[in-house]
Design a protein around this motif. Sequence first.
Motif, PDB file in Angstrom:
ATOM      1  N   THR A   5       0.840  -1.074  -0.172  1.00  0.00           N
ATOM      2  CA  THR A   5       0.023  -0.050  -0.050  1.00  0.00           C
ATOM      3  C   THR A   5       0.918   1.177   0.201  1.00  0.00           C
ATOM      4  O   THR A   5       2.130   1.267   0.168  1.00  0.00           O
ATOM      5  CB  THR A   5      -0.777   0.096   1.248  1.00  0.00           C
ATOM      6  N   GLU A  39      -0.567   5.151  10.115  1.00  0.00           N
ATOM      7  CA  GLU A  39      -1.436   5.852   9.302  1.00  0.00           C
ATOM      8  C   GLU A  39      -1.428   7.595   9.508  1.00  0.00           C
ATOM      9  O   GLU A  39      -1.300   8.292   8.569  1.00  0.00           O
ATOM     10  CB  GLU A  39      -2.791   5.519   9.520  1.00  0.00           C
ATOM     11  N   VAL A  67      -0.721  10.319   6.490  1.00  0.00           N
ATOM     12  CA  VAL A  67      -1.541  11.366   6.096  1.00  0.00           C
ATOM     13  C   VAL A  67      -0.730  12.860   6.116  1.00  0.00           C
ATOM     14  O   VAL A  67      -0.922  13.520   5.466  1.00  0.00           O
ATOM     15  CB  VAL A  67      -2.824  11.186   7.050  1.00  0.00           C
ATOM     16  N   LYS A  85      -0.158  15.402   2.915  1.00  0.00           N
ATOM     17  CA  LYS A  85      -0.750  16.418   3.266  1.00  0.00           C
ATOM     18  C   LYS A  85       0.054  17.756   3.103  1.00  0.00           C
ATOM     19  O   LYS A  85      -0.223  18.552   2.324  1.00  0.00           O
ATOM     20  CB  LYS A  85      -1.504  16.558   4.671  1.00  0.00           C
ATOM     21  N   ASP A 127      -3.515  14.002  -2.438  1.00  0.00           N
ATOM     22  CA  ASP A 127      -4.385  13.115  -2.328  1.00  0.00           C
ATOM     23  C   ASP A 127      -4.618  11.749  -2.318  1.00  0.00           C
ATOM     24  O   ASP A 127      -5.138  11.312  -3.698  1.00  0.00           O
ATOM     25  CB  ASP A 127      -5.860  14.021  -2.892  1.00  0.00           C
ATOM     26  N   LEU A 128      -3.920  10.914  -1.538  1.00  0.00           N
ATOM     27  CA  LEU A 128      -3.657   9.628  -1.828  1.00  0.00           C
ATOM     28  C   LEU A 128      -4.401   8.751  -0.646  1.00  0.00           C
ATOM     29  O   LEU A 128      -4.394   9.242   0.504  1.00  0.00           O
ATOM     30  CB  LEU A 128      -2.258   9.179  -2.028  1.00  0.00           C
ATOM     31  N   ASP A 129      -4.873   7.593  -0.890  1.00  0.00           N
ATOM     32  CA  ASP A 129      -5.581   6.892   0.298  1.00  0.00           C
ATOM     33  C   ASP A 129      -4.478   5.916   0.817  1.00  0.00           C
ATOM     34  O   ASP A 129      -3.726   5.173  -0.023  1.00  0.00           O
ATOM     35  CB  ASP A 129      -6.631   5.727  -0.611  1.00  0.00           C
ATOM     36  N   PRO A 130      -4.120   6.121   2.031  1.00  0.00           N
ATOM     37  CA  PRO A 130      -2.797   5.413   2.546  1.00  0.00           C
ATOM     38  C   PRO A 130      -2.977   3.799   2.276  1.00  0.00           C
ATOM     39  O   PRO A 130      -1.941   3.155   2.385  1.00  0.00           O
ATOM     40  CB  PRO A 130      -2.785   5.781   4.180  1.00  0.00           C
ATOM     41  N   HIS A 131      -4.226   3.481   2.172  1.00  0.00           N
ATOM     42  CA  HIS A 131      -4.617   1.796   2.120  1.00  0.00           C
ATOM     43  C   HIS A 131      -4.767   1.520   0.751  1.00  0.00           C
ATOM     44  O   HIS A 131      -4.899   0.361   0.303  1.00  0.00           O
ATOM     45  CB  HIS A 131      -5.794   1.501   2.920  1.00  0.00           C
ATOM     46  N   GLU A 132      -4.340   2.220  -0.448  1.00  0.00           N
ATOM     47  CA  GLU A 132      -4.514   1.954  -1.836  1.00  0.00           C
ATOM     48  C   GLU A 132      -3.167   1.145  -2.016  1.00  0.00           C
ATOM     49  O   GLU A 132      -2.164   1.788  -1.702  1.00  0.00           O
ATOM     50  CB  GLU A 132      -4.799   3.295  -2.533  1.00  0.00           C
ATOM     51  N   GLN A 155       1.279   9.614  -9.827  1.00  0.00           N
ATOM     52  CA  GLN A 155       1.003   9.278  -8.279  1.00  0.00           C
ATOM     53  C   GLN A 155       2.102   8.645  -7.716  1.00  0.00           C
ATOM     54  O   GLN A 155       2.573   8.959  -6.742  1.00  0.00           O
ATOM     55  CB  GLN A 155      -0.212   8.716  -7.875  1.00  0.00           C
TER      56      GLN A 155
END
Length: 543
Positions: free
Chosen positions: A117, A141, A145, A149, A154-159, A168
Amino acid sequence: MSQASGHAGHDPSNEPGARNALPVLSVKHISKTFGGAKALQDVSFDVMPGEVHGLLGKNGSGKSTLVKILAGFHAPDDGGSLYFNGEKVSLPVRGGDARRLGMAFVHQNLGLVPSLTVLENLRIVQLTGGGRSFINWKAEEAATVSALKRFGLDLDPHERVDRLSPVQRALLAIVRAFEEIEAARAITGKPGLVLLDEPTPFLPASGVQQLFGLVRSITQAGCSVIFISHDIDEVMEITDRITVLRDGRQSGELDRRGATHEKIVEMIVGQSISRGGHAKRDPSSLPVYAQFKDLSGRMLQPSDFHVGKGEILGLTGLIGSGYEEIPYLAFGARPAAGGTIKLADEAAFQQTELDPKSAIALGFALLPGDRQGASGVDSLPIVDNMFLPDVGRFFRGGRLRNRAMIDEAHILGAQYEVRPNDPYLKLSALSGGNAQKVLIARWMNRSPQLLLLDEPTQGVDVGTRQQIFAALRKAAGEGMSIICASSEAEQLADICDRVLVFAKGRICHELSGDALTKEGISEACYASAALPNSTHISQRAAL
């Protein structure tokens, strides 16, 4: 004004080139010999706090060797020295020294783990470090974030990383590098350095600007960046000073504010090279070789277009506009959703029925953009890479004629100026530009009727580009039809007779003649972004 200047709270003594500033990195008299050949010879330069320092040179000029010395992969010859924030660094650089001092590397392959991830990739050093009995995932996490930031990502930490876009992924790798040097700075109190090795070849223009914004954020914090690229326009936009290597030696250093494109090229190749100057032909005067009707794919909407016999047809647009699929759809390397293709006076056939074996039989050839993953085989020697599609012609009486293969590979290597021209060398031993020459030689040697190219000069130096362009023009002049998909407007303007610009999966502009310029192509690409989904040009003129 320098990229690092004018920042609020920035110490003037740390301005690029400030006389009383201590260099973040000092390279002194670094040389490297491989088997009696000098890959680097007496290279010296400084990188100042808050500076973006460009490092340029042809493929094989010594840039990669220098990077590997800084990273500790190679030991330099005796007599050189390295200083980081005034501290003498032991040579060869020992494992962990770079991270301890505050030096981080973003290589072209980015070094991310696709199956992990965003959080796991960004915090991998902390997660794998010793002395932990458990992992506080909430804290990790929160740290992820916060880091994202800070740079507006703007990325999902769990993606998972393999689900991110190329832009990205590149930005994530740079944020991770910055986090590493900030961790060192918290201990040493001294600025760090991020080395970016060809970070932009797979990025669209908008992604490049995002990356540059991130680079400027790093220098605003007082840290430094070494920026390695073959794109001279990018280097002139983002750097403060430029060091150029040629044949392992330092050919000069320039202040970016006083540099010109022509001067940089001359320092890289040792002579001036004219930009453009290719006489464009009237596409309407060329007989149609291949006519595509309603060709469609995952992003590409049903589209009609043709390529003339001996024409170089360019395809471009913003990333995701659909043009990138066409070389692969036309070759049968990716399944088409629909469409037909008609060659000269032959009957039309369904594109969905085409596969690569059939395409080769028709006289098609494809050079993918992913040189390492889809085009060449790094673990095989040059000779095998040159003849993978037609090794069968070297069999006689059930036996492979190795000597004939080696001899022909050596001739092709000389013809396409592959250096070193040693057919036994593995492809991985060559610089990116020389590996690309091998793969172009592979297909050109077959004299295809239709050559399909995806980003043919990605990661290739300015001198090699001109060699590739000359080979393509010569082949087109002899009747080969060429379709070139590229995000590089200057490249398309230089070699193409006609360019189709795509938006939202459809053709929105067709450029030829006096309209076919770098500026005209770029303007058409960005203007296309505002078009509604239903808008596209009438394509009758293209049939």
